[in-house]
Design a protein around this motif. Structure first.
Motif, PDB file in Angstrom:
ATOM      1  N   UNK A   1     -14.708  11.504  45.389  1.00 32.48           N
ATOM      2  CA  UNK A   1     -14.760  10.404  46.346  1.00 32.48           C
ATOM      3  C   UNK A   1     -13.751  10.688  47.445  1.00 32.48           C
ATOM      4  N   UNK A   2     -13.939  10.028  48.572  1.00 34.16           N
ATOM      5  CA  UNK A   2     -13.027  10.250  49.696  1.00 34.16           C
ATOM      6  C   UNK A   2     -12.469   8.912  50.175  1.00 34.16           C
ATOM      7  N   UNK A   3     -11.253   8.982  50.633  1.00 33.56           N
ATOM      8  CA  UNK A   3     -10.590   7.808  51.233  1.00 33.56           C
ATOM      9  C   UNK A   3     -10.944   7.816  52.715  1.00 33.56           C
TER      10      UNK A   3
ATOM     11  N   UNK B   1     -12.057   3.706  49.372  1.00 38.12           N
ATOM     12  CA  UNK B   1     -12.594   4.862  48.654  1.00 38.12           C
ATOM     13  C   UNK B   1     -14.099   4.723  48.524  1.00 38.12           C
TER      14      UNK B   1
ATOM     15  N   UNK C   1      -1.953   8.732  47.171  1.00 36.32           N
ATOM     16  CA  UNK C   1      -2.430   9.133  48.508  1.00 36.32           C
ATOM     17  C   UNK C   1      -2.739   7.896  49.330  1.00 36.32           C
ATOM     18  N   UNK C   2      -3.391   6.935  48.660  1.00 39.61           N
ATOM     19  CA  UNK C   2      -3.745   5.710  49.364  1.00 39.61           C
ATOM     20  C   UNK C   2      -2.498   5.014  49.862  1.00 39.61           C
TER      21      UNK C   2
ATOM     22  N   UNK D   1      -4.769   9.783  43.653  1.00 39.07           N
ATOM     23  CA  UNK D   1      -5.491   9.070  44.724  1.00 39.07           C
ATOM     24  C   UNK D   1      -4.766   7.778  45.072  1.00 39.07           C
TER      25      UNK D   1
ATOM     26  N   UNK E   1      -1.150   6.872  52.793  1.00 38.36           N
ATOM     27  CA  UNK E   1      -1.939   6.675  54.017  1.00 38.36           C
ATOM     28  C   UNK E   1      -1.782   5.263  54.572  1.00 38.36           C
ATOM     29  N   UNK E   2      -1.660   4.296  53.662  1.00 40.57           N
ATOM     30  CA  UNK E   2      -1.491   2.921  54.130  1.00 40.57           C
ATOM     31  C   UNK E   2      -0.149   2.742  54.824  1.00 40.57           C
TER      32      UNK E   2
ATOM     33  N   UNK F   1      -9.827  11.746  53.428  1.00 37.53           N
ATOM     34  CA  UNK F   1      -9.219  12.691  52.469  1.00 37.53           C
ATOM     35  C   UNK F   1      -9.907  12.577  51.121  1.00 37.53           C
TER      36      UNK F   1
END
Lengths: 275, 806
Positions: free
Chosen positions: A55-57, A64, B221-222, B218, B225-226, B183
């Motif tokens: 999956x991609x952000x 996501x 990463x989130x 993830x 990015x946030x 990403x």
């Protein structure tokens, strides 16, 4: 005149803005080269898309989403096509040769494959998010014979001299530097590692049509020495010979940032004419 | 008793027909020797009114100057006011500047008189300096270094976060990839993403562990990015602060200097502070022309470059004026010319404007001084009169857009600050207009409390003749005409009396004198003379008359060809030559008109046929009705009148107004009643009252000359003449040929005081006075009239009795 370079190669995945693109086009015109855009479809991304849990952000929406290979391939194709159209539109009224190439594979391999001695690879300054893009193929620059043009942040054309750190004797880079200075209508400041070559350099500059040439000796070609030598000089372009610069590309990039002007690091040049 | 001898009425002496000019005691050869006459000539009432009106400071005491056309009031008043203006304080200058918070409301700022251009230049210089200095500052090495430092620091933080995440991922054999939209994370093996086929061969726990590891990463990463937008905001804030600090360092000294220069003017200081703050808030626009171009459609402030919003619009300035208050004439008082206007530029099909396109009007330019306006022109322009009254009422001038009044909207409009108004208005107009306006608009009395009533004439005396001579000389000098010699001036002065239609007055309608001198100058030039002489004046007068004499010539032709029946010899019963004046444009002429009368028994009515067919005006009808009163008073004291009489102006098919022919009508009526013929070689003018007194009329000169011209054309007999009221003798300024004919005994002018004198001259009979027996003496005209009336009464009685008989 013998042409040393054929093109400026720009990774369009780094998302340059119109102003930067057009400024690059101006520089390409002065260098007498084409501007060649490259869009790399990273094979790793395609491989990721095939994994069942992939999956991609998505940045625009901050969420996501699952990935599938077909969608990703389509997105990559669309992005490439959009980028090509955008580039053509942005440079529609600029009178230089343009090219665009879409490659699929490992970014390092792809870039290495297209960056030859006749190419100048454009390296933009790192950006918070898109810096990820630069990092993926920057290692290619360490192994390719291409010359590198490092851009400062907020690159735009400005007045100033063309500064060069070269050997004044039989240095193809000298001819290139003089050609650029003459094309830009700029004066030239030449830092000679061989002071005795000043006379020859003046002759070359005169022949090329440079308005004014000032030669200065240079003790060493370290970043600090260069900064010291360039104090008080307002340069619009700095040209270095890679094999004489004691720093690496990162340091050259830092130079560009500090000076606010692009730095052209010339790889070992031959004078072989380009068809 | 013997009837007294009919007194012979003597005609006027030549000296009574024309009063020559003496020009007082002033000695001069030509008008070049005379000192110039300042503007307002011999108008003491008007001068006093204007002085009062301009001196009093209270609201509402504006001036309404009225007079006849040709008085050249505006010119004279302007000269007077300009002389008076020198003692007034210099009014303020006004500028408009941008309002940085409400862009559609430009700010008006007052400065001491004459200083607005200096302020404008100072601001412009500052702006020009900043236009060069600011971009240079932001391109300097120092700024670039500091900016790079901030960007690098922020960049480093983001990169650090990414680098740490990358390391973490690498440690777990995971790679972070840049996808087209963002990403993603994938397991790697030997530097390559693990293909699905290979991944599926992993043991299930290994697969799950990888999925868990990716899920955990993830999340990180989130979060990373946030955090980016926050980091970008922080970067922007830091850069903005750097830009402000950098800009302040550049602009600070210049703004401080400007502030010091205008430290005494709070409004200017406020604006400078607002300018400074706005500049600091919008630094990127001034260092990035591309950014400014992208904002170009905020067009109210950016019709030109981004720095232009700081310029100053000098709206009104006294810089080029002499000391004292302005005296402004606005010859075309449209709304825009009066209260100013907002101009627009067309940009891509839209009409756009900004504070720099506000233009001043006459009221602004006259602020602190005086404005001169023609009332008729003002009233002829839509919205102007109302706008002027509004401005006077509110004591401020608001620029009003006509397009909004009539519903034509524009895409961008302005509401500039109104400007306080302190002005004296002088309106000029003719009397009729003034009286009409005051009758229908009550606000006239509210705003124009001072009436300056210009006399049309001045009493003729040596001093006033001398004044007029100087005026004539001033006109000649100002218009660069030839000077006039003494005789020419005297003739012009005499003509001024003729224009006033009064030997004892001189016209003050300067325009007429100007025209006379101009025309005489032309004639003198044609003759190659360096000086205007009397024949030039005579010729100018004659030629002007001739140019307007076409209708007169046609009228005379009709008489001379007996198409219009007028007798100039012999005698007729019930018929007389009356006299009338025809006015066409600015010229007039006299002409004889036959008046006839018929009588018979009746109920006592005198019919005015003109009135019956509605060709007679009310004053004319009044004159005829007065005849009834006269007759009744003289002849019908004992019994009602049994008369039916009809009077008519023969061959008159246009309207008739005025009572100047009422004495002629009475003579005609008496002649018809008495059956006594009236002389046809005399023409009669004069109104009559119920007591038989002959009263003054207008146009005596024209009437006499009109009859004279007919008699002369037919050949003067030596017996012809005109009877005028004695009260009109003082008005006579007859033409030279008429005077010459009278002097030669070929023509005569008779002054008449009452009807009895006129009867004697026209009939050769005494009118007669009622005796102690109540009767008029035999052989008198009154006796004949009374006898006739008695006869009519008897006939009527007889007829009435017959009608009643079975």
């Amino acid at each position: 005149m013998t042409r040393l370079f054929r093109r400026l190669v720009l990774d369009m995945g780094d998302a340059p803005d119109v102003a930067t693109l057009r400024a690059l086009a101006g520089l390409a015109a002065a260098l007498g080269v084409d501007l060649h855009g490259v869009f790399i479809e990273d094979e790793a991304v395609l491989a990721l898309a095939q994994l069942p849990f992939a999956r991609q952000y998505r940045l625009p929406t901050g969420e996501w989403r699952p990935m599938d290979a077909a969608s990703v391939a389509a997105e990559l194709r669309d992005a490439a096509a959009h980028t090509q159209r955008w580039m053509a539109q942005a440079l529609a009224d600029v009178g230089i040769g343009q090219g665009f190439e879409c490659l699929r594979g490992d970014p390092v391999t792809c870039m290495a494959g297209i960056c030859h001695t006749d190419s100048i690879v454009v390296l933009p300054p790192p950006q918070a998010v898109a810096g990820q893009a630069r990092q993926r193929w920057q290692p290619a620059l360490e192994i390719t014979p291409a010359s590198v043009l490092l851009l400062p942040p907020r690159f735009k054309p400005r007045d100033g001299v063309v500064a060069a750190v070269l050997d004044g004797l039989d240095d193809p880079g000298l001819a290139l530097a003089c050609r650029v200075a003459a094309a830009l209508g700029a004066d030239m400041v030449l830092f000679l590692t061989e002071p005795a070559s000043a006379v020859h350099a003046e002759q070359v500059a005169r022949t090329a049509g440079v308005a004014r040439l000032v030669t200065r000796p240079l003790a060493g070609v370290t970043p600090a020495a260069l900064l010291a030598a360039l104090a008080g000089v307002r340069e619009r372009l700095l040209i270095l010979a890679r094999d004489r610069f004691s720093g690496d590309l990162a340091q050259a990039g830092a130079l560009a940032e500090t000076l606010g002007a692009p730095v052209l690091v010339l790889a070992s040049l031959t004078a072989a004419p380009i068809a | 008793m013997a009837e007294p001898v009919i007194p012979t009425l003597t005609p006027l002496l030549v000296a009574q027909l024309y009063r020559p000019a003496t020009l007082g005691d002033i000695g001069f050869a030509t008008t070049a020797d005379l000192p110039a006459l300042p503007g307002l000539t011999d108008q003491p009432r008007a001068r006093q009114a204007i002085s009062f009106g301009t001196e009093i400071g209270q609201r509402g005491f504006n001036i309404f100057a009225i007079g006849a056309n040709g008085a050249r009031m505006q010119h004279a008043v302007k000269l007077l006011l300009q002389d008076m203006a020198g003692g007034r304080p210099l009014p303020q200058d006004w500028v408009y500047v941008a309002n940085f918070t409400e862009q559609h409301r430009p700010v008006a700022i007052a400065l001491p008189g004459g200083q607005a251009p200096t302020f404008q230049k100072a601001v412009h210089t500052l702006v020009e300096d900043l236009r060069l200095a600011l971009p240079a500052t932001f391109e300097s090495e120092d700024y670039q270094k500091r900016r790079s430092g901030i960007e690098q620091a922020m960049q480093a933080k983001s990169e650090q976060a990414f680098a740490a995440l990358n390391e973490k991922a690498k440690a777990k054999d995971i790679v972070i990839l840049r996808t087209p939209m963002g990403f993603g994370m994938a397991p790697i093996h030997d530097g390559k993403v693990v293909p699905p086929a290979e991944f599926n061969t992993w043991p299930e726990p290994a697969q799950q562990a990888m999925r868990d590891a990716i899920a955990a990463l993830e999340k990180e990463l989130e979060e990373t990015l946030r955090a980016l937008p926050r980091a970008e905001n922080a970067l922007r804030d830091a850069l903005r602060a750097l830009d402000r600090e950098t800009a302040e360092a550049t602009i600070g000294p210049q703004f401080d200097q400007l502030t010091a220069t205008y430290a005494e003017i709070p409004a200017v200081l406020r604006h400078i502070a607002a300018m400074r703050a706005d500049l600091l808030d919008n630094v990127p626009a001034f260092i990035s022309p591309e950014a400014a171009a992208q904002g170009a459609m905020q067009a109210a402030m950016r019709l030109a470059g981004p720095f232009d919003r700081y310029e100053v619009n000098v709206f009104v300035s006294q810089a080029d004026h002499a000391a004292g208050g302005p005296v402004i004439e606005e010859p075309h008082p449209t709304l825009a010319n009066l209260v100013g206007r907002i101009e627009y530029l067309q940009v891509q099909g839209a009409l756009l404007t900004n504070f720099r396109l506000i233009k001043s009007g006459a009221l602004h330019r006259a602020n602190g001084g005086i404005i001169l306006l023609d009332a008729r022109s003002l009233l002829s322009e839509p919205f102007s009169w109302a706008a002027l009254k509004r401005a006077l009422l509110r004591q401020e001038v608001t620029i009003e857009d006509v397009a909004r009044f009539v519903g034509l909207t524009t895409t961008v409009s302005l509401e500039p600050d109104p400007i306080p108004l302190n002005v004296k208005v002088v309106l000029f107009g003719d009397r009729m207009l003034y009286y009409l306006l005051t009758a229908i608009d009550p606000e006239v009395a509210q705003h124009f409390k001072v009436l300056a009533d210009f006399d049309d004439e001045v009493a003729r005396a040596p001093e006033s003749e001398a004044m007029l001579a100087r005026l004539i000389g001033t006109i000649a000098a100002e218009e660069q005409l030839r000077p006039l010699d003494r005789a020419a001036v005297a003739r012009a002065v005499e003509h001024a009396a003729r224009l006033a239609d009064d030997a004892n007055k001189l016209t003050l309608l300067v325009e007429h004198m100007h025209d006379l001198v101009a025309e005489a100058n032309h004639l003198a030039g044609r003759a190659g003379r360096a000086v205007i002489i009397q024949p030039d004046i005579d010729a100018a007068i004659a030629q002007r008359r001739h140019r307007a004499a076409r209708v007169k010539a046609l009228s005379q032709e009709m008489i001379l060809r007996d198409i219009a029946l007028i007798e100039t010899s012999g005698a007729q019963v019930g018929q007389i030559n009356g006299l009338s004046v025809l006015t066409l444009g600015d010229s007039s002429f006299g002409q004889p008109t036959r008046i006839t009368c018929q009588v018979r028994p009746g109920a006592g009515r005198i019919i005015d046929i003109e009135r019956e067919v509605k060709l007679g005006g009310p004053i004319h009808s009044k004159g005829v009705l007065i005849l009834s009163g006269f007759l009744a008073g003289r002849y019908a004291l004992q019994a009602p009148m049994s008369l039916y009489a009809s009077l008519v102006f023969e061959q008159s098919y246009g309207g008739v107004e005025g009572d100047s022919a009422s004495s002629a009508e009475l003579y005609c009526l008496l002649s018809a009643l008495a059956g006594v013929a009236l002389r046809q070689d005399l023409a009669v003018t004069g109104s009559v009252n119920q007591h038989g007194q002959v009263q003054a009329i207008g146009g005596a000169n024209d009437k006499i000359e009109g009859f004279f011209d007919i008699c002369q054309a037919r050949g003067l007999t030596g017996n012809q003449g005109v009877m005028i009221p004695a009260a009109n003798v003082q008005h006579l300024m007859l033409r030279a040929d008429v005077v010459a004919a009278c002097a030669a005994g070929q023509f005569a002018v008779y002054p008449i005081r009452n009807i009895d004198e006129g009867i004697a001259l026209l009939t050769g009979m005494n009118a007669g006075a009622r005796g102690a027996d109540g009767h008029f003496p035999e052989g008198t005209l009154n006796r004949l009239v009374e006898d006739r009336l008695v006869q009519f009464a008897a006939l009527r009685k007889e007829a009435s009795a017959e009608a009643k008989a079975p």
